[in-house]
Write a protein that holds these residues in place. Structure first.
Motif, mmCIF file in Angstrom:
data_model
loop_
_atom_site.group_PDB
_atom_site.id
_atom_site.type_symbol
_atom_site.label_atom_id
_atom_site.label_comp_id
_atom_site.label_asym_id
_atom_site.label_seq_id
_atom_site.Cartn_x
_atom_site.Cartn_y
_atom_site.Cartn_z
ATOM 1 N N PHE A 53 42.206 29.510 41.033
ATOM 2 C CA PHE A 53 43.007 30.076 42.122
ATOM 3 C C PHE A 53 42.919 31.605 42.118
ATOM 4 O O PHE A 53 42.729 32.235 43.159
ATOM 5 N N ALA A 54 43.029 32.205 40.926
ATOM 6 C CA ALA A 54 43.013 33.671 40.819
ATOM 7 C C ALA A 54 41.670 34.262 41.251
ATOM 8 O O ALA A 54 41.607 35.398 41.734
ATOM 9 N N ALA A 55 40.591 33.473 41.108
ATOM 10 C CA ALA A 55 39.246 33.976 41.439
ATOM 11 C C ALA A 55 38.809 33.631 42.864
ATOM 12 O O ALA A 55 37.731 34.048 43.301
ATOM 13 N N GLU A 111 45.001 45.662 45.517
ATOM 14 C CA GLU A 111 45.152 44.417 46.278
ATOM 15 C C GLU A 111 44.830 43.182 45.448
ATOM 16 O O GLU A 111 45.137 42.060 45.836
ATOM 17 N N ASP A 112 44.216 43.390 44.267
ATOM 18 C CA ASP A 112 43.938 42.258 43.376
ATOM 19 C C ASP A 112 44.998 42.088 42.294
ATOM 20 O O ASP A 112 44.831 41.285 41.366
ATOM 21 N N GLY A 113 46.099 42.829 42.403
ATOM 22 C CA GLY A 113 47.168 42.716 41.413
ATOM 23 C C GLY A 113 47.661 41.290 41.268
ATOM 24 O O GLY A 113 47.944 40.823 40.150
ATOM 25 N N TRP A 114 47.750 40.557 42.378
ATOM 26 C CA TRP A 114 48.240 39.172 42.338
ATOM 27 C C TRP A 114 47.294 38.275 41.543
ATOM 28 O O TRP A 114 47.738 37.327 40.883
ATOM 29 N N ARG A 115 45.999 38.586 41.574
ATOM 30 C CA ARG A 115 45.020 37.775 40.837
ATOM 31 C C ARG A 115 45.252 37.910 39.326
ATOM 32 O O ARG A 115 45.267 36.919 38.591
ATOM 33 N N TYR A 116 45.437 39.147 38.867
ATOM 34 C CA TYR A 116 45.664 39.381 37.437
ATOM 35 C C TYR A 116 46.998 38.775 36.986
ATOM 36 O O TYR A 116 47.097 38.213 35.881
ATOM 37 N N ALA A 117 48.012 38.889 37.854
ATOM 38 C CA ALA A 117 49.342 38.354 37.498
ATOM 39 C C ALA A 117 49.283 36.840 37.328
ATOM 40 O O ALA A 117 49.815 36.292 36.347
ATOM 41 N N THR A 118 48.629 36.128 38.261
ATOM 42 C CA THR A 118 48.529 34.668 38.140
ATOM 43 C C THR A 118 47.622 34.280 36.967
ATOM 44 O O THR A 118 47.891 33.311 36.258
ATOM 45 N N LEU A 129 53.138 37.059 49.871
ATOM 46 C CA LEU A 129 52.961 38.209 50.774
ATOM 47 C C LEU A 129 51.748 39.033 50.345
ATOM 48 O O LEU A 129 50.924 39.435 51.180
ATOM 49 N N ALA A 130 51.622 39.277 49.035
ATOM 50 C CA ALA A 130 50.477 40.030 48.515
ATOM 51 C C ALA A 130 49.169 39.279 48.752
ATOM 52 O O ALA A 130 48.148 39.877 49.117
ATOM 53 N N ILE A 131 49.206 37.945 48.551
ATOM 54 C CA ILE A 131 48.011 37.121 48.775
ATOM 55 C C ILE A 131 47.617 37.169 50.249
ATOM 56 O O ILE A 131 46.438 37.310 50.600
ATOM 57 N N GLN A 132 48.619 37.085 51.130
ATOM 58 C CA GLN A 132 48.363 37.111 52.566
ATOM 59 C C GLN A 132 47.700 38.422 52.993
ATOM 60 O O GLN A 132 46.724 38.426 53.747
ATOM 61 N N GLU A 133 48.224 39.522 52.474
ATOM 62 C CA GLU A 133 47.668 40.835 52.837
ATOM 63 C C GLU A 133 46.272 41.026 52.246
ATOM 64 O O GLU A 133 45.365 41.521 52.901
ATOM 65 N N ALA A 158 59.225 33.759 39.636
ATOM 66 C CA ALA A 158 59.727 34.543 40.769
ATOM 67 C C ALA A 158 60.183 35.938 40.345
ATOM 68 O O ALA A 158 60.041 36.908 41.097
ATOM 69 N N ILE A 159 60.719 36.040 39.123
ATOM 70 C CA ILE A 159 61.262 37.319 38.659
ATOM 71 C C ILE A 159 60.168 38.240 38.107
ATOM 72 O O ILE A 159 60.144 39.433 38.388
ATOM 73 N N THR A 160 59.232 37.662 37.331
ATOM 74 C CA THR A 160 58.294 38.503 36.574
ATOM 75 C C THR A 160 56.969 38.782 37.282
ATOM 76 O O THR A 160 56.416 39.878 37.137
ATOM 77 N N LEU A 161 56.435 37.815 38.023
ATOM 78 C CA LEU A 161 55.070 37.970 38.533
ATOM 79 C C LEU A 161 54.905 39.094 39.562
ATOM 80 O O LEU A 161 53.893 39.806 39.520
ATOM 81 N N PRO A 162 55.864 39.291 40.497
ATOM 82 C CA PRO A 162 55.702 40.441 41.404
ATOM 83 C C PRO A 162 55.638 41.770 40.652
ATOM 84 O O PRO A 162 54.854 42.660 41.003
ATOM 85 N N THR A 163 56.438 41.897 39.575
ATOM 86 C CA THR A 163 56.413 43.118 38.760
ATOM 87 C C THR A 163 55.059 43.272 38.071
ATOM 88 O O THR A 163 54.481 44.366 38.022
ATOM 89 N N LEU A 164 54.530 42.160 37.529
ATOM 90 C CA LEU A 164 53.218 42.192 36.887
ATOM 91 C C LEU A 164 52.135 42.615 37.875
ATOM 92 O O LEU A 164 51.249 43.409 37.543
ATOM 93 N N ALA A 165 52.203 42.064 39.095
ATOM 94 C CA ALA A 165 51.208 42.384 40.116
ATOM 95 C C ALA A 165 51.216 43.880 40.437
ATOM 96 O O ALA A 165 50.167 44.497 40.612
ATOM 97 N N ILE A 166 52.415 44.447 40.502
ATOM 98 C CA ILE A 166 52.550 45.891 40.775
ATOM 99 C C ILE A 166 51.992 46.702 39.610
ATOM 100 O O ILE A 166 51.314 47.718 39.788
ATOM 101 N N MET A 167 52.242 46.239 38.376
ATOM 102 C CA MET A 167 51.748 46.953 37.195
ATOM 103 C C MET A 167 50.212 46.987 37.166
ATOM 104 O O MET A 167 49.604 48.002 36.836
ATOM 105 N N PHE A 168 49.595 45.844 37.505
ATOM 106 C CA PHE A 168 48.132 45.811 37.551
ATOM 107 C C PHE A 168 47.617 46.662 38.719
ATOM 108 O O PHE A 168 46.570 47.285 38.621
ATOM 109 N N GLY A 169 48.386 46.635 39.815
ATOM 110 C CA GLY A 169 48.084 47.499 40.961
ATOM 111 C C GLY A 169 46.916 47.023 41.799
ATOM 112 O O GLY A 169 46.149 46.141 41.410
#
Length: 488
Positions: free
Chosen positions: A100-102, A171-178, A42-46, A158-169
Motif C-alpha cells: 500500500f505504501a509503495a 507529499e510522501d510523508g503518508w507513505r513513510y508513516a504507514t 486527506l494526504a493520500i488524496q492530495e 488516528a492519533i500518531t500517524l498524521p504526526t509521523l507523516a508531518i515529521m517525515f514531511g
C-alpha cells in the motif's frame, strides 16, 4: 483446578498473563495497520490526486474481505494453532502494508486496501489462544481485556500517524508513516513466534476432525448452518452494489461478481456437506454434541454490537458538528470517546459475564444498549451538549460490554472449533457494519440510531434463548478417550 490457580494477576508478565499481553498486542498491531490509512486519507488524496469517489471506494474495500477472511482464519487457527497463524498473519500484514505504501496508482491502492481486509481477521486468532490458557471463571475478563486493548490500535493510528507523516514531511510523508506500521508488524511477528506457545505445558490442543467447514452435530444444525452463511454473501453483494453505485464497476462487472458469490456459496455448501456427511448416517454421541443455535444467537448479538459500533464511530463527529454547530476538532474528540470506551467496556462485559452468568449478563447489557440508542435517537440541537455526550458514552459502555460478553461465551461452546465459531461470530460483526452503514446512507441520524436500537432489542430478545454453558464440555483425546473440560 484449585482456588490458588484461579487467582488472576493480569498485571504480571509471566505464565498465562504473558500470553494475554503478547496476544492483545498482536491484535493491536493488526488494527494499527488495518486502520493506518484512515487518518491519512486527506494526504493520500492530495498526493495521488484522487477524487472523493475514489476515497469512498478505498474505505469500502478496506472492510470487504474481512467477512470471508474471518471464516478462513478461524479454520486455519483451529488446524495450525494460534502461534503459527498469528505470526503468519503479522508477516502478511507487513507485506500488504508495504504494498500500500509503495502504490503509485489508484488501482494499486484499491487492490492493497481490498487485500488488507484480511488483516481485520487477526482478532479471531487471539480468541482461541486466550481460551487455551484461561479457565472458564476468568475467561470472560481475559477475552474482554484482549478485545478492548486490541481495539485501541485504530485509535492510536488516528492519533500518531498524521504526526509521523508531518515529521517525515513532503507529499510522501503518508507513505513513510504507514510503512512504519508495517515494520512494527514484521518485527513483532518474530517476537510473537518466539515468545508464546499454543497451550500450557501438558495440555492438549484439540483440532477439528475435518477441514473445509464447521462441524455440526445434528441434521437440523446442518441446514441451520447453511442458512446462517447466506447473510455473509448478502453483505458482500451490498458492498458490490455500493462500489458500482460509485461508478467504479460497470453493470456487467457487478453482475459477474453477483454470479461468483452465488457460485462460491454453492461450492461452500458442498464443502460443508462433505465435512458433515456422516451425521446423515450415524448420529453423534450426545456427550459430544453442541447446539448450533448458540452460535447463531451470538452471531446476531455481535452483528448489532460491533456492527453498530463500526458504523456509529464513522458518523459521530459529523453528527455532533452538524447538531451542535461546534468545531470539527471538538466534534472529533467527542466522537472518539465512543470508541475509547471499549478499553473499559469490553473487559467489564467479560467480568460481568464471569460473575453473574453468561445468558443473564448478555440480555441485560443488550437491553441497556437498546435503551441507550433510543435515547440517542432523541438528541437534538435543543439538548445541552454535555447531556448528549453522557448519553453517548453510557450507550457505548453498554454496547462494548455486550460485545465483550459475546466473546465470554464463544470459547465455551466447542473447544476444538473455537476458531471457526469465533470466525463466524466475528464475520457477523462486519455484516452488521455493512447493514448499518447502508441504512445510514439512506436515512436521517435520528432514524439511524432508532434502527440500531431496534436491532439491539431484537438481539436481546433472541439472547433469552441462549443456553447457559454446562459444567463441562467433552472432547476426544488423540488416543480415543473422552476428556471433560470445565466451562462453568
Amino acid at each position: 483446578m484449585n482456588d490458588t490457580s484461579l487467582k488472576a494477576n493480569f498485571l504480571s508478565f509471566t505464565g498465562r498473563a504473558k500470553i494475554l499481553h503478547m496476544t492483545w498486542f498482536a491484535f493491536f498491531v493488526t488494527f494499527l495497520v488495518w486502520f493506518s490509512h484512515a487518518p491519512l486519507l486527506l494526504a493520500i488524496q492530495e498526493s495521488m490526486g484522487l477524487s472523493d469517489q475514489q476515497i469512498k471506494t478505498l474505505l469500502i474495500l478496506n472492510v470487504a474481505l474481512t467477512i470471508p477472511a474471518r471464516i478462513i482464519t478461524g479454520m486455519l487457527v483451529d488446524v495450525y494453532g494460534p502461534r503459527k497463524t498469528y505470526s503468519a498473519m503479522l508477516v502478511a500484514t507487513a507485506g500488504l502494508c508495504f504494498f500500500f505504501a509503495a502504490a503509485t496508482s489508484f488501482e494499486a491502492l484499491a487492490l492493497a486496501r481490498f487485500l488488507m481486509g484480511f488483516v481485520g481477521a487477526g482478532f479471531v486468532i487471539g480468541i482461541r489462544m486466550i481460551s487455551e490458557w484461561y479457565p472458564a471463571k476468568q475467561l470472560g475478563l481475559a477475552e474482554g481485556i484482549y478485545k478492548g486493548m486490541g481495539n485501541v490500535g485504530s485509535a492510536v493510528a488516528a492519533i500518531t500517524l498524521p504526526t509521523l507523516a508531518i515529521m517525515f514531511g513532503g507529499e510522501d510523508g503518508w507513505r513513510y508513516a504507514t510503512a512504519v506500521t508495517g515494520v512494527i508488524a514484521l518485527l513483532y511477528s518474530i517476537v510473537y513466534y518466539k515468545s508464546v506457545s499454543d497451550t500450557p505445558v501438558g495440555s492438549t490442543y484439540f483440532k477439528p476432525n475435518k477441514s473445509g467447514g464447521l462441524e455440526v452435530t445434528s441434521k437440523r444444525d446442518f441446514f441451520f448452518y447453511l442458512i446462517m452463511n447466506i447473510p455473509m454473501y448478502g453483505a458482500l453483494a451490498v458492498l458490490t452494489w455500493k462500489v458500482s453505485g460509485l461508478g467504479l464497476l460497470s453493470e456487467l462487472s457487478a453482475n459477474i461478481v453477483y454470479g461468483l458469490l452465488v457460485a462460491i456459496y454453492l461450492f461452500q455448501a458442498r464443502q460443508i456437506y462433505n465435512v458433515n456427511r456422516e451425521i446423515f448416517h450415524t448420529p453423534v454421541e450426545p456427550v459430544l454434541q453442541y447446539n448450533f443455535k448458540q452460535v447463531a444467537i451470538l452471531s446476531l448479538a455481535y452483528a448489532v454490537t460491533f456492527g453498530s459500533e463500526l458504523a456509529v464511530v464513522s458518523m459521530l463527529p459529523l453528527f455532533f458538528k452538524d447538531t451542535f454547530l461546534i468545531p470539527m476538532s471538538l466534534a472529533g474528540i467527542f466522537g472518539a470517546c465512543f470508541a475509547i470506551t471499549d478499553v473499559l467496556s469490553c473487559p467489564s462485559g467479560g467480568f460481568i459475564s464471569d460473575k453473574f452468568g453468561r445468558k443473564t449478563s448478555l440480555v441485560i447489557l443488550l437491553s441497556g444498549a437498546a435503551v441507550g440508542f433510543f435515547a440517542m435517537s432523541q438528541i437534538g440541537s435543543d439538548w445541552p451538549i454535555s447531556l448528549a455526550v453522557v448519553v453517548m458514552v453510557i450507550s457505548s459502555f453498554f454496547l462494548g460490554s455486550a460485545a465483550g460478553c459475546v466473546f465470554a461465551v464463544v470459547p465455551l461452546i466447542k473447544r476444538r472449533l473455537t476458531g471457526q465459531i469465533a470466525g463466524m461470530v466475528g464475520a457477523y460483526g462486519n455484516i452488521g457494519a455493512v447493514l448499518f452503514l447502508t441504512v445510514f446512507s439512506l436515512v436521517s441520524p435520528s432514524a439511524f440510531f432508532m434502527t440500531i436500537a431496534g436491532g439491539i432489542a431484537l438481539a436481546a430478545i433472541t439472547s433469552m434463548f441462549l443456553e447457559e454453558p454446562k459444567n463441562t464440555l467433552a472432547e476426544v483425546m488423540p488416543d480415543g478417550t473422552i476428556q471433560l473440560i470445565e466451562v462453568h
